[in-house]
Design an enzyme around this catalytic site. Structure first.
Site, PDB file in Angstrom:
ATOM      1  N   ASN A 299      -5.668  -9.453  -7.809  1.00  0.00           N
ATOM      2  CA  ASN A 299      -5.807 -10.136  -6.518  1.00  0.00           C
ATOM      3  C   ASN A 299      -7.148 -10.848  -6.358  1.00  0.00           C
ATOM      4  OD1 ASN A 299      -6.205  -7.169  -6.552  1.00  0.00           O
ATOM      5  ND2 ASN A 299      -7.203  -7.521  -4.590  1.00  0.00           N
TER       6      ASN A 299
ATOM      7  N   THR B  68       0.845  -1.201   0.000  1.00  0.00           N
ATOM      8  CA  THR B  68       0.000   0.000   0.000  1.00  0.00           C
ATOM      9  C   THR B  68       0.876   1.245   0.000  1.00  0.00           C
ATOM     10  OG1 THR B  68      -1.787  -1.155   1.140  1.00  0.00           O
ATOM     11  CG2 THR B  68      -1.748   1.246   1.337  1.00  0.00           C
TER      12      THR B  68
ATOM     13  N   SER C  57       4.974  -7.160  -2.000  1.00  0.00           N
ATOM     14  CA  SER C  57       4.539  -7.215  -0.602  1.00  0.00           C
ATOM     15  C   SER C  57       5.045  -8.500   0.039  1.00  0.00           C
ATOM     16  CB  SER C  57       3.010  -7.171  -0.540  1.00  0.00           C
ATOM     17  OG  SER C  57       2.582  -7.306   0.798  1.00  0.00           O
TER      18      SER C  57
ATOM     19  N   THR D 125      13.486   4.540  11.019  1.00  0.00           N
ATOM     20  CA  THR D 125      14.320   3.377  11.340  1.00  0.00           C
ATOM     21  C   THR D 125      13.713   2.130  10.704  1.00  0.00           C
ATOM     22  OG1 THR D 125      14.978   4.400  13.409  1.00  0.00           O
ATOM     23  CG2 THR D 125      15.272   2.007  13.243  1.00  0.00           C
TER      24      THR D 125
ATOM     25  N   CYS E  57      -9.713  -6.144   1.775  1.00  0.00           N
ATOM     26  CA  CYS E  57      -9.950  -4.784   2.255  1.00  0.00           C
ATOM     27  C   CYS E  57     -11.416  -4.418   2.056  1.00  0.00           C
ATOM     28  CB  CYS E  57      -9.080  -3.793   1.505  1.00  0.00           C
ATOM     29  SG  CYS E  57      -7.453  -4.435   1.150  1.00  0.00           S
TER      30      CYS E  57
ATOM     31  N   HIS F 213       3.975 -10.149   2.828  1.00  0.00           N
ATOM     32  CA  HIS F 213       3.052 -11.141   3.412  1.00  0.00           C
ATOM     33  C   HIS F 213       2.236 -11.912   2.388  1.00  0.00           C
ATOM     34  CE1 HIS F 213      -0.963  -8.903   3.511  1.00  0.00           C
ATOM     35  NE2 HIS F 213      -0.143  -7.944   3.159  1.00  0.00           N
TER      36      HIS F 213
HETATM   37  N1  PMP Z   1      -1.750  -4.632  -4.260  1.00  0.00           N
HETATM   38  C1  PMP Z   1      -2.382  -5.799  -4.388  1.00  0.00           C
HETATM   39  C2  PMP Z   1      -2.623  -6.347  -5.760  1.00  0.00           C
HETATM   40  C3  PMP Z   1      -2.801  -6.507  -3.263  1.00  0.00           C
HETATM   41  O1  PMP Z   1      -3.418  -7.684  -3.402  1.00  0.00           O
HETATM   42  C4  PMP Z   1      -2.550  -5.953  -1.986  1.00  0.00           C
HETATM   43  C5  PMP Z   1      -3.008  -6.672  -0.719  1.00  0.00           C
HETATM   44  N2  PMP Z   1      -4.360  -7.040  -0.730  1.00  0.00           N
HETATM   45  C6  PMP Z   1      -1.894  -4.730  -1.891  1.00  0.00           C
HETATM   46  C7  PMP Z   1      -1.509  -4.096  -3.061  1.00  0.00           C
HETATM   47  C8  PMP Z   1      -1.597  -4.100  -0.555  1.00  0.00           C
HETATM   48  O2  PMP Z   1      -0.564  -4.807   0.075  1.00  0.00           O
HETATM   49  P1  PMP Z   1      -0.141  -4.580   1.586  1.00  0.00           P
HETATM   50  O3  PMP Z   1      -1.069  -5.408   2.391  1.00  0.00           O
HETATM   51  O4  PMP Z   1       1.281  -5.053   1.652  1.00  0.00           O
HETATM   52  O5  PMP Z   1      -0.247  -3.120   1.876  1.00  0.00           O
END
Ligand code: PMP
Length: 372
Positions: free
Chosen positions: A142, A74, A190, A228, A315, A192
């Protein structure tokens, strides 16, 4: 707790890989600030630079590339959209909210009914363009798993003198990603989504075209992201990136789980819609809907059965808004409100797919009985 769950929401977040956790643990015990010049500081710095090389390798970033670590994708998306110094930004209508909401003046590139970005429309939007323009098109969606023709976007952009940013969050670790072969200027990653911890991400700048910082103060990350560094998270991200590259071939086994889910669901419910079915898709994701069987009904019943899936982007979950991605694909609101996303990941098993098929079929049959 996770043992009793059938976790099929890997596009929202995928579990931390044990080796990433081990690397993190070691660094959590280290007192060093990476800006300090003493031994502990140098060890922290070394961990960050190791991670930078590991992330670079995952996407084949060249020696001229600069990688800026951020708090996640993000932030990386916001950093490039706001900071690249472009007067005009065009983004596909299927981008993640962190792209679409990063600026208020984004020109929307339409997508076709199969979820692919409309290249002809992009070309038209760029005709006679004189403003410095940044185009943002994701590599993998996504929600649907559709793979966008980013190479073709790049050809059009080059012809028209525009820069290209690619959100590759859902592509990394799931398919080969080569920033040099794609030719894009910026790429977002990203941690995670690839088996690293939450709260770490990166903006990869292929040609070292610096961006203006969102956060100023400490000079870290070549003055593009002050503060940091979260050393242990970055180190975990690095290890996850290395493993994602190594495990890429093995990851392709997930296609058989995804295909089996689609085939079995269609066998039970022949009118099932699978979104983006005829477009190229990444192996781990399927999004589908059955008229009249709302996402809420399915989510509640599946949750009770310990099956974790998503009704669109995480989200957007918890809200009743129909997915903007499906809307952009021209899917009617009624059908979009029935959409469910199943996404497999590195530790998914055949038993997970079987459990989902069994539970979903029960839900569907119950509904059919009630409707008859
Ligand atoms: N871009 C895409 C295509 C995603 O799937 C996501 C997470 N749903 C993000 C951006 C945002 O990633 P983060 O959770 O690392 O902020």
């Amino acid at each position: 707790m996770t043992q009793s769950l059938t976790y099929l929401d890997h596009n929202a977040t995928t579990p931390l890989k044990p080796a990433a956790m081990e690397a993190m643990k070691a660094l959590l015990l280290l007192p060093g600030n990476a800006s300090a010049t003493h031994k502990a500081g140098r060890a922290a710095r070394a961990a960050i630079e190791r991670a930078r090389a590991q992330v670079a390798a995952l996407v084949n970033a060249g020696p001229q590339a600069v990688i800026v670590f951020t708090s996640g994708a993000t932030e990386a998306n916001n950093l490039v959209l706001k900071g690249a110094g472009c007067e005009r930004v065009l983004a596909s209508a299927a981008e993640h909210a962190s792209v679409l909401q990063a600026r208020e003046d984004i020109g929307m590139i339409p997508v076709l009914p199969d979820g692919l970005v409309d290249l002809a429309a992009l070309d038209r939007m760029l005709a006679g363009n004189t403003a410095q323009t940044l185009i943002s098109v994701m590599l993998v969606n996504n929600e649907t798993g559709v793979i966008q023709p980013v190479g073709k976007v790049m050809e059009i952009a080059k012809k028209r003198g525009a820069l290209v940013h690619c959100d590759a969050v859902q592509a990394a670790g799931r398919m080969p990603v080569d920033i040099q072969a794609l030719g894009v200027d910026y790429m977002t990653l990203s941690s995670h989504k690839i088996g690293g911890p939450q709260g770490a991400g990166a903006l990869v700048m292929a040609n070292c075209v610096a961006v203006a910082p969102e956060i100023s103060g400490g000079g870290q990350e070549k003055n593009m992201r002050a503060g940091t560094e979260n050393v242990s998270a970055i180190a975990g991200f690095g290890v996850a990136a290395e493993l994602a590259a190594e495990d890429m071939e093995a990851y392709q086994r997930l296609a058989s789980l995804r295909d089996r889910v689609e085939a079995e669901l269609k066998k039970a419910a022949p009118a099932l819609h699978v979104f983006g079915e005829n477009a190229p898709r990444v192996v781990n994701t399927t999004m589908f809907a059955h008229e009249g069987l709302t996402a809420d009904t399915q989510m509640i019943a599946l949750d009770l059965a310990g099956v974790c899936v998503s009704n669109g982007s995480a989200c957007g979950s918890g809200t009743v808004r129909a997915s903007h991605v499906l809307k952009a694909m021209g899917v009617a609101d009624d059908l979009a409100s029935c959409a469910l996303r199943v996404s497999f990941g590195w530790n998914s098993t055949d038993a997970d797919a079987d459990m989902f098929i069994q539970k979903w079929t029960e839900i569907y049959k119950r509904r059919q009985k009630r409707a008859s």
